[in-house]
Design an enzyme around this catalytic site. Structure first.
Site, PDB file in Angstrom:
ATOM      1  N   LYS A   1      -2.887   1.096   8.208  1.00 21.46           N
ATOM      2  CA  LYS A   1      -2.397  -0.041   7.730  1.00 21.46           C
ATOM      3  C   LYS A   1      -2.762  -1.260   8.615  1.00 21.46           C
ATOM      4  O   LYS A   1      -2.965  -1.211   9.795  1.00 21.46           O
ATOM      5  CB  LYS A   1      -1.089  -0.138   7.241  1.00 21.46           C
ATOM      6  CG  LYS A   1      -0.828   0.793   5.936  1.00 21.46           C
ATOM      7  CD  LYS A   1       0.457   0.615   5.425  1.00 21.46           C
ATOM      8  CE  LYS A   1       1.004   1.875   4.626  1.00 21.46           C
ATOM      9  NZ  LYS A   1       2.294   1.415   3.737  1.00 21.46           N
TER      10      LYS A   1
ATOM     11  N   TYR B   1      -2.458   2.148  -5.361  1.00 22.39           N
ATOM     12  CA  TYR B   1      -0.862   2.167  -5.322  1.00 22.39           C
ATOM     13  C   TYR B   1      -0.801   1.911  -6.924  1.00 22.39           C
ATOM     14  O   TYR B   1       0.499   1.486  -7.414  1.00 22.39           O
ATOM     15  CB  TYR B   1      -0.536   0.833  -4.828  1.00 22.39           C
ATOM     16  CG  TYR B   1      -0.216   1.024  -3.329  1.00 22.39           C
ATOM     17  CD1 TYR B   1       0.500   2.121  -2.781  1.00 22.39           C
ATOM     18  CD2 TYR B   1      -0.901   0.224  -2.213  1.00 22.39           C
ATOM     19  CE1 TYR B   1       0.716   2.357  -1.262  1.00 22.39           C
ATOM     20  CE2 TYR B   1      -0.789   0.586  -0.773  1.00 22.39           C
ATOM     21  CZ  TYR B   1       0.111   1.704  -0.522  1.00 22.39           C
ATOM     22  OH  TYR B   1       0.202   1.848   0.974  1.00 22.39           O
TER      23      TYR B   1
ATOM     24  N   PHE C   1       8.243  -4.791  -5.016  1.00 23.84           N
ATOM     25  CA  PHE C   1       7.678  -4.859  -3.864  1.00 23.84           C
ATOM     26  C   PHE C   1       6.054  -4.742  -3.921  1.00 23.84           C
ATOM     27  O   PHE C   1       5.623  -5.002  -2.744  1.00 23.84           O
ATOM     28  CB  PHE C   1       8.162  -3.856  -2.745  1.00 23.84           C
ATOM     29  CG  PHE C   1       7.851  -2.535  -3.300  1.00 23.84           C
ATOM     30  CD1 PHE C   1       6.683  -1.796  -3.114  1.00 23.84           C
ATOM     31  CD2 PHE C   1       8.936  -1.887  -3.630  1.00 23.84           C
ATOM     32  CE1 PHE C   1       6.592  -0.570  -3.571  1.00 23.84           C
ATOM     33  CE2 PHE C   1       9.093  -0.466  -4.120  1.00 23.84           C
ATOM     34  CZ  PHE C   1       7.757   0.254  -3.832  1.00 23.84           C
TER      35      PHE C   1
ATOM     36  N   ARG D   1       2.910  13.898   6.700  1.00 28.16           N
ATOM     37  CA  ARG D   1       4.189  13.003   6.273  1.00 28.16           C
ATOM     38  C   ARG D   1       5.310  13.144   7.176  1.00 28.16           C
ATOM     39  O   ARG D   1       5.901  12.248   7.569  1.00 28.16           O
ATOM     40  CB  ARG D   1       4.660  13.531   4.786  1.00 28.16           C
ATOM     41  CG  ARG D   1       3.766  13.459   3.833  1.00 28.16           C
ATOM     42  CD  ARG D   1       3.659  12.228   2.915  1.00 28.16           C
ATOM     43  NE  ARG D   1       4.902  11.788   2.394  1.00 28.16           N
ATOM     44  CZ  ARG D   1       5.048  10.806   1.535  1.00 28.16           C
ATOM     45  NH1 ARG D   1       4.088   9.706   1.242  1.00 28.16           N
ATOM     46  NH2 ARG D   1       6.383  10.310   1.125  1.00 28.16           N
TER      47      ARG D   1
ATOM     48  N   THR E   1       9.727   6.612   4.797  1.00 33.89           N
ATOM     49  CA  THR E   1       9.107   5.321   4.600  1.00 33.89           C
ATOM     50  C   THR E   1       9.980   4.069   5.070  1.00 33.89           C
ATOM     51  O   THR E   1       9.380   3.177   5.574  1.00 33.89           O
ATOM     52  CB  THR E   1       9.100   5.009   2.886  1.00 33.89           C
ATOM     53  OG1 THR E   1       8.770   6.268   2.262  1.00 33.89           O
ATOM     54  CG2 THR E   1       8.571   3.930   2.490  1.00 33.89           C
TER      55      THR E   1
ATOM     56  N   ARG F   1       6.155   5.993  12.375  1.00 33.24           N
ATOM     57  CA  ARG F   1       7.056   4.732  11.830  1.00 33.24           C
ATOM     58  C   ARG F   1       8.205   4.771  12.858  1.00 33.24           C
ATOM     59  O   ARG F   1       8.566   3.543  12.963  1.00 33.24           O
ATOM     60  CB  ARG F   1       7.393   5.077  10.426  1.00 33.24           C
ATOM     61  CG  ARG F   1       6.110   4.991   9.361  1.00 33.24           C
ATOM     62  CD  ARG F   1       6.418   5.368   7.916  1.00 33.24           C
ATOM     63  NE  ARG F   1       5.401   4.824   6.939  1.00 33.24           N
ATOM     64  CZ  ARG F   1       5.589   5.608   5.799  1.00 33.24           C
ATOM     65  NH1 ARG F   1       6.194   6.379   5.396  1.00 33.24           N
ATOM     66  NH2 ARG F   1       4.412   5.067   4.909  1.00 33.24           N
TER      67      ARG F   1
ATOM     68  N   ASN G   1       4.778  -0.709   7.625  1.00 28.55           N
ATOM     69  CA  ASN G   1       5.053   0.575   8.163  1.00 28.55           C
ATOM     70  C   ASN G   1       4.084   1.371   8.627  1.00 28.55           C
ATOM     71  O   ASN G   1       4.009   2.644   8.736  1.00 28.55           O
ATOM     72  CB  ASN G   1       5.984   1.335   7.278  1.00 28.55           C
ATOM     73  CG  ASN G   1       5.381   1.833   5.902  1.00 28.55           C
ATOM     74  OD1 ASN G   1       4.019   1.585   5.745  1.00 28.55           O
ATOM     75  ND2 ASN G   1       6.207   2.116   5.001  1.00 28.55           N
TER      76      ASN G   1
ATOM     77  N   HIS H   1      -0.141   5.142   5.953  1.00 24.72           N
ATOM     78  CA  HIS H   1      -0.090   5.819   4.726  1.00 24.72           C
ATOM     79  C   HIS H   1      -0.444   7.461   4.495  1.00 24.72           C
ATOM     80  O   HIS H   1      -1.267   7.482   5.335  1.00 24.72           O
ATOM     81  CB  HIS H   1      -0.804   5.248   3.614  1.00 24.72           C
ATOM     82  CG  HIS H   1      -1.054   5.854   2.329  1.00 24.72           C
ATOM     83  ND1 HIS H   1       0.017   6.009   1.258  1.00 24.72           N
ATOM     84  CD2 HIS H   1      -1.979   6.882   1.969  1.00 24.72           C
ATOM     85  CE1 HIS H   1      -0.269   6.719   0.418  1.00 24.72           C
ATOM     86  NE2 HIS H   1      -1.433   7.291   0.690  1.00 24.72           N
TER      87      HIS H   1
ATOM     88  N   GLU I   1      -6.566  10.185  -4.496  1.00 23.19           N
ATOM     89  CA  GLU I   1      -6.851   9.013  -3.348  1.00 23.19           C
ATOM     90  C   GLU I   1      -8.183   9.313  -2.612  1.00 23.19           C
ATOM     91  O   GLU I   1      -8.567   8.069  -2.330  1.00 23.19           O
ATOM     92  CB  GLU I   1      -5.503   9.123  -2.457  1.00 23.19           C
ATOM     93  CG  GLU I   1      -4.192   8.791  -3.047  1.00 23.19           C
ATOM     94  CD  GLU I   1      -3.089   8.853  -2.355  1.00 23.19           C
ATOM     95  OE1 GLU I   1      -3.185   9.090  -0.907  1.00 23.19           O
ATOM     96  OE2 GLU I   1      -1.885   8.450  -2.782  1.00 23.19           O
TER      97      GLU I   1
HETATM   98  P1  DAT Z   1       5.159   5.952   1.319  1.00 19.24           P
HETATM   99  O1  DAT Z   1       4.327   4.960   1.925  1.00 19.24           O
HETATM  100  O2  DAT Z   1       6.123   6.504   2.375  1.00 19.24           O
HETATM  101  O3  DAT Z   1       4.684   7.189   0.521  1.00 19.24           O
HETATM  102  P2  DAT Z   1       6.021   4.871  -1.171  1.00 19.24           P
HETATM  103  O4  DAT Z   1       4.920   5.602  -1.885  1.00 19.24           O
HETATM  104  O5  DAT Z   1       7.505   5.103  -1.771  1.00 19.24           O
HETATM  105  O6  DAT Z   1       6.077   5.134   0.351  1.00 19.24           O
HETATM  106  O7  DAT Z   1       5.763   3.125  -0.893  1.00 19.24           O
HETATM  107  C1  DAT Z   1       4.553   2.735  -0.743  1.00 19.24           C
HETATM  108  C2  DAT Z   1       4.781   1.598   0.327  1.00 19.24           C
HETATM  109  O8  DAT Z   1       5.313   0.545  -0.613  1.00 19.24           O
HETATM  110  C3  DAT Z   1       5.432   2.013   1.356  1.00 19.24           C
HETATM  111  O9  DAT Z   1       4.790   2.604   2.517  1.00 19.24           O
HETATM  112  C4  DAT Z   1       6.181   0.468   1.773  1.00 19.24           C
HETATM  113  C5  DAT Z   1       6.086  -0.083   0.432  1.00 19.24           C
HETATM  114  N1  DAT Z   1       7.590   0.174  -0.044  1.00 19.24           N
HETATM  115  C6  DAT Z   1       8.015   1.340  -0.533  1.00 19.24           C
HETATM  116  N2  DAT Z   1       9.418   0.979  -0.843  1.00 19.24           N
HETATM  117  C7  DAT Z   1       9.753  -0.402  -0.659  1.00 19.24           C
HETATM  118  C8  DAT Z   1      10.639  -1.103  -0.779  1.00 19.24           C
HETATM  119  N3  DAT Z   1      11.805  -0.785  -1.127  1.00 19.24           N
HETATM  120  N4  DAT Z   1      10.790  -2.416  -0.400  1.00 19.24           N
HETATM  121  C9  DAT Z   1       9.607  -2.844   0.121  1.00 19.24           C
HETATM  122  N5  DAT Z   1       8.445  -2.200   0.309  1.00 19.24           N
HETATM  123  C10 DAT Z   1       8.471  -1.031   0.081  1.00 19.24           C
HETATM  124 MG    MG Z   2       3.481   6.897  -1.297  1.00 19.17          MG
END
Ligand code: DAT
Ligand code: MG
Length: 131
Positions: A9, A49, A57, A85, A91, A102, A112, A115, A126
């Site tokens: 990122k 996404y 968010f 992962r 996350t 992370r 973070n 991805h 993806e």
């Molecule tokens: P990951 O990236 O671990 O697969 P995710 O798919 O749940 O996590 O979310 C995608 C991204 O969105 C994550 O890397 C950061 C952001 N994100 C997720 N949950 C969040 C939250 N509660 N507040 C702010 N950003 C968030």
């Molecule tokens: Mg995800």
């Protein structure tokens, strides 16, 4: 061979962590089979996404992902989805284990660093978006 999609990122690129991150995957025995550096636009990020559309968010996430260049890559190996992962860490940086990317480098949930796809099906979806 199983494949997954990894994104370094904008914060990872800005902080000069590209080499460190790729090195962690390679040292674990995973192979980088495709890689490109781009400045993502909103259209491609909306596809990537899609599952998060409507969440609180979502806008911050897209704005952050457009805040600089990213490195997108296909990583291959045995159990690669799960392994990446694990290398990436949870996350929420407060829950990410020290020793994970992370856990070691992130201090905000949005920013973070990396991805990694969450399943083999997500990985194929993806990869077809980015490559
Ligand atoms: P990951 O990236 O671990 O697969 P995710 O798919 O749940 O996590 O979310 C995608 C991204 O969105 C994550 O890397 C950061 C952001 N994100 C997720 N949950 C969040 C939250 N509660 N507040 C702010 N950003 C968030
Ligand atoms: Mg995800």
């Amino acid at each position: 061979m199983e494949r997954t999609l990894v994104i370094i990122k904008p914060d990872g690129v800005r902080r000069g962590l590209i080499g460190e991150i790729i090195s962690r995957y390679e040292k674990k025995g995973l192979k980088i089979s495709n890689i490109r550096m781009i400045h993502a636009d909103e259209e491609i990020l909306k596809k990537h996404y899609a599952e998060h559309q409507g969440k609180s968010f979502y806008k911050d996430l897209l704005d952050f992902m457009m805040s600089g260049r990213i490195v997108v890559m296909v990583v291959e190996g045995k159990n690669v989805v799960e392994t990446v992962r694990k290398i990436n860490g949870k996350t929420n940086p407060l829950e990410a284990e020290m020793g994970s990317i992370r856990g070691d480098f992130a201090n905000f949930v949005t920013e973070n660093i990396v991805h990694g796809s969450d399943s083999a099906e997500s990985a194929e979806r993806e990869i077809s978006i980015w490559f």
